[in-house]
Design an enzyme around this catalytic site. Structure first.
Site, PDB file in Angstrom:
ATOM      1  CB  CYS A 188      -0.482  51.255  16.241  1.00 13.93           C
ATOM      2  SG  CYS A 188      -0.379  51.383  18.036  1.00 13.93           S
ATOM      3  N   GLY A 214       5.595  51.194  14.986  1.00 17.21           N
ATOM      4  CA  GLY A 214       5.513  50.582  16.299  1.00 17.21           C
ATOM      5  C   GLY A 214       6.468  49.422  16.441  1.00 17.21           C
ATOM      6  CG  ASN A 273      -2.583  54.304  14.068  1.00 23.38           C
ATOM      7  OD1 ASN A 273      -1.938  54.628  15.059  1.00 23.38           O
ATOM      8  ND2 ASN A 273      -2.542  54.992  12.938  1.00 23.38           N
ATOM      9  N   GLY A 274      -4.246  54.711  16.997  1.00 26.00           N
ATOM     10  CA  GLY A 274      -4.813  55.955  17.493  1.00 26.00           C
ATOM     11  C   GLY A 274      -5.073  55.899  18.979  1.00 26.00           C
ATOM     12  CE1 TYR A 322      11.267  60.864  13.332  1.00 30.03           C
ATOM     13  CE2 TYR A 322       9.385  59.665  14.153  1.00 30.03           C
ATOM     14  CZ  TYR A 322      10.744  59.770  13.976  1.00 30.03           C
ATOM     15  OH  TYR A 322      11.568  58.793  14.426  1.00 30.03           O
TER      16      TYR A 322
END
Length: 506
Positions: A2, A28, A101-102, A257
């Site tokens: 995210c 996201g 995020n995570g 990536y």
């Protein structure tokens, strides 16, 4: 994965947060959300879809205030229903909205604890809802009508002691400011910057530095592992280390990536790191096959382009763009269900026949996860007349699930599962397969900087938090395999406007 952003400004923050979320959109595409604060009142807009579809003019006009946070989501824990969109909000104490995020690795334990000890109800399967309730509980334990930065940092210290996993968190506390903090290993990225205006200092936190760049903020530094940063309503920045034993171990897959190439994460220039990955790949080719017969090197768009170009220069082989990408088809990495991923590949990439016909082609990609996309691309290349097809991956084989916020599939669905490199090459239909080694990848990313560790679990199965066992991996495997996801999609069909994200979990 995210993307998050938090901002304290001297003027309306809605447009700046919107702009920041658009450049974090790669992190996201399932949902987006924003909370702004004016005085003691919150204004919230969130929903499934891309940033520019969730926030229309009529919504932006209602997002008042000079303090706010934003979030773009793809689902890891929980479903992709609209109810899971962030930020989440609780009324007490003060009024707190939070996004993160995570992924928390002790979610079930925390959920039970919320009910039995904190006496709080959790309404969704999202670990973000658990997080906001834990933070709220720990702030309430401070018992202050007007919390000081010290009170807030004490609450964060208690949060760190209760939760496990990889996480970067941003929260707005009504009337007081924006709080952000990072897990004790720094697995998920977080950076902050400042902007000076005629009315005073403004401060911003975000997942990647590119969000600061587009808003005109000067990047100050990355938030340290375990550190918390509190930006008060006047734009003053307060920081404190809130974890007992912090140790930097950032996610290596971010560099391969996820991150945008124009970002700087933990002092690492992502673009230059990917250039060095290409150099390392070229070195491997020369070590294994110095008299190779490669005619042309072609990247699989988009993330591998930088590595492929450097690889071509090192090998003194022509670099060519061989695929035209349909920009109106989203990234397939996070597209739920294997069937949709398969359908999307041929719609998204089309080969330029003249670049392949009668040539020995080296295809370069950043990584291979499922192998589905890779196999279809190789087949397309052969159909347009390539003499031979080789394949290079800028990352090592992905053999293990990620538990810190990347929704990788069941291990049995990895192309590298119980296969050697050569067997992987046969499975995707190439004449020669070459992978980056993990040591070379670490060296390429770190360059001359000193890193004691990276989070490399997808490659080597070593989980930095030390709390992941076989039982936990079996539990997430049961949630992630395609049969389960496709069943869930049928139940949620018509509810989700979500979509794609990644070109990878092929």
């Amino acid at each position: 994965m995210c993307g998050i952003v938090g901002l304290v400004s001297k003027s309306l923050v809605n447009q700046t947060i919107f702009d920041a979320l658009t450049v974090l959109q790669h992190r996201g595409q399932d949902a987006a959300g924003m909370v702004t604060c004016e005085g003691n009142k919150f204004f919230l807009r969130k929903g499934n879809g891309l940033v520019n579809s969730v926030f229309r003019t009529r919504h932006m006009k209602k997002l008042l205030g000079n303090i706010g946070i934003g979030h773009v989501r793809y689902p890891t824990a929980g479903s992709s229903s609209a109810a899971e969109a962030q930020p989440f909000y609780v009324n007490a104490p003060y009024g707190i909205a939070l996004a993160h995020n995570g992924n928390l690795t002790n979610t079930q334990e925390l959920s039970d604890e919320m009910r039995r000890v904190d006496l709080r109800h959790i309404n969704t399967t999202s670990d973000s809802e658990i997080l906001v309730n834990i933070l709220a509980h720990e702030l309430q334990q401070q018992g202050k009508l007007i919390p000081t930065p010290t009170d807030i940092f004490t609450a964060v210290k208690r949060v760190h002691k209760r939760i496990k996993g990889g996480y970067a968190v941003v929260a707005v506390i009504t009337g007081f400011g924006v709080l952000a903090f990072r897990d004790p290993y720094g697995v998920r990225p977080l950076v902050y910057g400042l902007r000076q205006t005629k009315n005073g200092q403004e401060a911003m936190v975000a997942s990647e530095s590119v969000a600061l760049d587009i808003a005109g903020f000067k990047r100050e530094r990355d938030v340290a592992p375990g550190e918390a940063i509190f930006i008060d309503v006047n734009g003053k920045v307060h920081t404190e280390q809130c974890a007992d034993h912090p140790q930097l171990a950032p996610c290596l897959f971010e560099q391969v990536y996820f991150a945008r190439p124009d970002s700087v994460i933990d002092g690492i220039d992502v673009h230059k790191a990917r250039m060095r990955m290409g150099v390392k790949l070229a070195d491997r080719v020369m070590a294994e096959w110095p008299d190779h017969d490669i005619d042309v090197i072609i990247p699989i768009p988009d993330t591998s382009r930088t590595s492929a170009l450097e690889m071509a220069e090192q090998l003194q082989v022509p670099f060519r763009e061989g695929f035209i990408k349909n920009r109106y088809i989203g990234r397939t990495f996070i597209m739920p269900g294997q069937l949709e991923r398969k359908k999307s590949v041929r719609r998204k990439l089309n080969p330029i026949e003249s670049e392949f016909r009668d040539k020995v082609v080296m295809l370069v990609d950043d990584s291979i996860v499922r192998g589905t996309t890779s196999k279809q691309i190789v087949q397309m290349v052969r159909e347009v007349g390539a003499k031979k097809v080789y394949f290079a991956s800028a990352a090592p084989p992905v053999r293990h699930p990620n538990v810190y916020g990347i929704d990788m599939p069941s291990p049995s669905e990895f192309i590298a599962y119980q296969r050697t490199d050569d067997e992987i090459g046969v499975a995707i239909g190439v004449d020669w397969m070459i992978y980056q080694t993990l040591d070379d990848l670490k060296e390429a990313v770190a360059d001359d900087q000193h890193f004691e560790n990276f989070e490399t679990s997808v490659f080597d199965g070593k989980y930095v938090t030390g709390d992941i066992d076989a039982a936990y991996l079996e539990q997430i495997d049961a949630r992630r395999n395609d049969a389960i996801k496709e069943s869930d999609e049928e139940l949620e069909e018509g509810e989700n406007a979500a979509g794609d994200l990644h070109d990878k979990i092929h």
